[in-house]
Write an enzyme that holds these catalytic residues in place. Structure first.
Site, PDB file in Angstrom:
ATOM      1  N   SER A   7      83.025 -72.726  56.918  1.00 17.73           N
ATOM      2  CA  SER A   7      81.571 -72.811  56.931  1.00 17.73           C
ATOM      3  C   SER A   7      80.971 -71.859  57.977  1.00 17.73           C
ATOM      4  CB  SER A   7      81.177 -74.261  57.167  1.00 17.73           C
ATOM      5  OG  SER A   7      79.889 -74.473  56.694  1.00 17.73           O
ATOM      6  N   HIS A  63      82.277 -79.376  50.163  1.00 15.36           N
ATOM      7  CA  HIS A  63      82.278 -78.492  51.337  1.00 15.36           C
ATOM      8  C   HIS A  63      83.191 -79.021  52.445  1.00 15.36           C
ATOM      9  CE1 HIS A  63      80.302 -75.476  53.803  1.00 15.36           C
ATOM     10  NE2 HIS A  63      80.145 -76.376  54.757  1.00 15.36           N
TER      11      HIS A  63
HETATM   12  C1  GTR Z   1      74.943 -75.867  56.812  1.00 17.66           C
HETATM   13  C2  GTR Z   1      74.479 -74.447  56.716  1.00 17.66           C
HETATM   14  C3  GTR Z   1      75.552 -73.628  56.103  1.00 17.66           C
HETATM   15  C4  GTR Z   1      76.912 -73.904  56.701  1.00 17.66           C
HETATM   16  C5  GTR Z   1      77.101 -75.327  57.149  1.00 17.66           C
HETATM   17  C6  GTR Z   1      78.217 -75.575  58.153  1.00 17.66           C
HETATM   18  O1  GTR Z   1      73.959 -76.739  57.216  1.00 17.66           O
HETATM   19  O2  GTR Z   1      73.315 -74.432  55.943  1.00 17.66           O
HETATM   20  O3  GTR Z   1      75.212 -72.263  56.192  1.00 17.66           O
HETATM   21  O4  GTR Z   1      77.181 -73.027  57.727  1.00 17.66           O
HETATM   22  O5  GTR Z   1      75.989 -75.873  57.719  1.00 17.66           O
HETATM   23  O6  GTR Z   1      78.533 -74.754  58.987  1.00 17.66           O
HETATM   24  O7  GTR Z   1      78.741 -76.679  58.101  1.00 17.66           O
END
Ligand code: GTR
Length: 394
Positions: A229, A371
């Site tokens: 991420s 995610h």
């Molecule tokens: C989210 C963000 C993403 C990603 C994520 C993370 O809120 O919008 O770009 O980076 O966080 O790092 O878990």
């Protein structure tokens, strides 16, 4: 009435696109520009890195002139897992305002030695530091399975973002950037190309590579960098800047990472700049709702890894990170990889959930699910990196 309308406007969820049919037409900036032969590539690569520095991530401090390392180790044996060495490395260097240090935890496979140095996975991690530093289970968002990595004969190192730049828009410049006089207090205001947190994290990972270069039991020729991420964005940028990383991997990195910004699918430039203004340089804000004006897109970041190896891991239910946009960055990096003699990737090569595609020095997978950084992802990264290292040695 007016107040009620205003309230409704503020409360209305921002619209983000998750529909492939609504992706706008776009033209990507060219990867090669004037370059058309392998010998032109180093200069074009340097231009690309400079564009990302100026427009997206910001300028990092120079590498320190001298650097010192202190280590402490313990041998750890957990039931059912291979015996490993846990090594805490304190990396210390001089900055314009005095000594600065950061810590890295390395887990080495038993038997790593000067005769048999271990290849290394460098994980940029934003989960707070803990003891034990790396867990055995899979619950964490940026999980690090040191057992299977050690069983494959590799070491894994964890670079903690908080040591260099806290992941916080108020405090991100309170450590490394302050030490170099690049913080808002010293400068008054961030310059357009001011160093953002993602770049600072990658810079910290490069200091760990400095350590690998002099640690006899680590193989500095075979060091991978990866992150999940936000740390996946940092890993791709660190890999683009520092050619000593031979394999560069991002996991679900999305906007500002592997995904093409011009697709405006899921998270957008305007949204990420609103939520995380400290991650990028201030100039990146000028591309809010104005992606077509960017002199780069993220395919050029993938290209900047050539002739080294680059990988993007996506997750099928992670629309916010735009799995297809992450794959297309690798595809659109074709001109750079073709110049290095690699086969071309086509948009039709994108796998179904559960599939992997590897062509030459590029790899991609689409894990079923959401995610996260999972065992599934790590298995693919281990396989890809070890294959790449083997190909390079052959
Ligand atoms: C989210 C963000 C993403 C990603 C994520 C993370 O809120 O919008 O770009 O980076 O966080 O790092 O878990």
């Amino acid at each position: 009435m007016l107040a009620a309308l205003l309230l409704a406007a503020v409360a209305a969820p921002q619209e983000f696109n998750y529909d492939e049919a609504k992706v706008p037409d776009y033209t990507l900036p060219p990867v090669l520009a004037e370059a058309d032969a392998p010998e032109d590539w180093p200069q074009r690569r340097a231009e690309i890195v400079k564009l990302f520095e100026q427009h997206v991530y910001g300028v990092t401090p120079p590498a320190p002139e001298s650097i010192a390392f202190e280590t402490s180790s313990e041998t750890v044996q957990w039931e059912g897992w291979p015996e490993v060495e846990w090594r805490d490395v304190t990396i210390a260097y001089e900055t314009p305002s005095g000594p600065f240090s950061q810590g890295v935890t390395v887990v080495l496979p038993a038997g790593a030695s000067a005769e048999k140095p271990a290849p290394v996975f460098t994980l940029i991690r934003y989960t707070p530091r803990s003891r034990p530093p790396i867990s055995k289970d899979e619950p964490e968002r940026d999980y690090c399975p040191w057992g299977p990595i050690a069983a494959a004969g590799c070491a894994v190192a964890v670079v903690y973002v908080d040591d260099v730049a806290p992941d916080d828009k108020e405090r991100f410049d309170s450590k490394l950037l302050k030490a170099y006089g690049l913080d808002r207090e010293t400068l008054g205001e961030r310059p357009a190309d001011g160093c953002g947190a993602l770049a600072a994290w990658g810079w910290g990972a490069s200091r760990f590579l400095d350590y690998c270069e002099q640690a006899e039991d680590l193989d500095a020729e075979r060091v991978a960098i990866l992150g999940h991420s936000r740390a996946g964005k940092a890993a791709w940028w660190a890999g683009a800047r520092d050619p000593r990383f031979s394999v560069v991997i991002s996991n679900n990195s999305g906007c500002g990472g592997a995904a093409l910004s011009r697709r405006r699918f899921g998270e957008t430039v305007a949204k990420i700049n609103d939520s995380f203004p400290h991650w990028f340089c201030p100039r990146f804000r000028t591309y809010d709702n104005n992606e077509d004006a960017l002199p780069v897109d993220q395919h050029m970041l993938a290209a900047a890894m050539a002739p080294r190896a680059v990988y993007a891991g996506s997750a099928s239910e992670d629309g916010w990170a735009d799995p297809r946009g992450e794959f297309l960055s690798l595809v659109e990096a074709n001109p750079a990889f073709a110049l290095c003699g690699d086969p071309r990737l086509a948009p039709e090569d994108m796998p179904e959930p559960g599939g992997v595609v590897t062509k030459g020095r590029r790899g991609y997978h689409l894990r079923p699910g959401g995610h996260s950084l999972k065992k599934y992802d790590w298995e693919r990264y281990l396989q890809f990196a070890t294959e790449q290292w083997k190909n390079a040695a052959d």
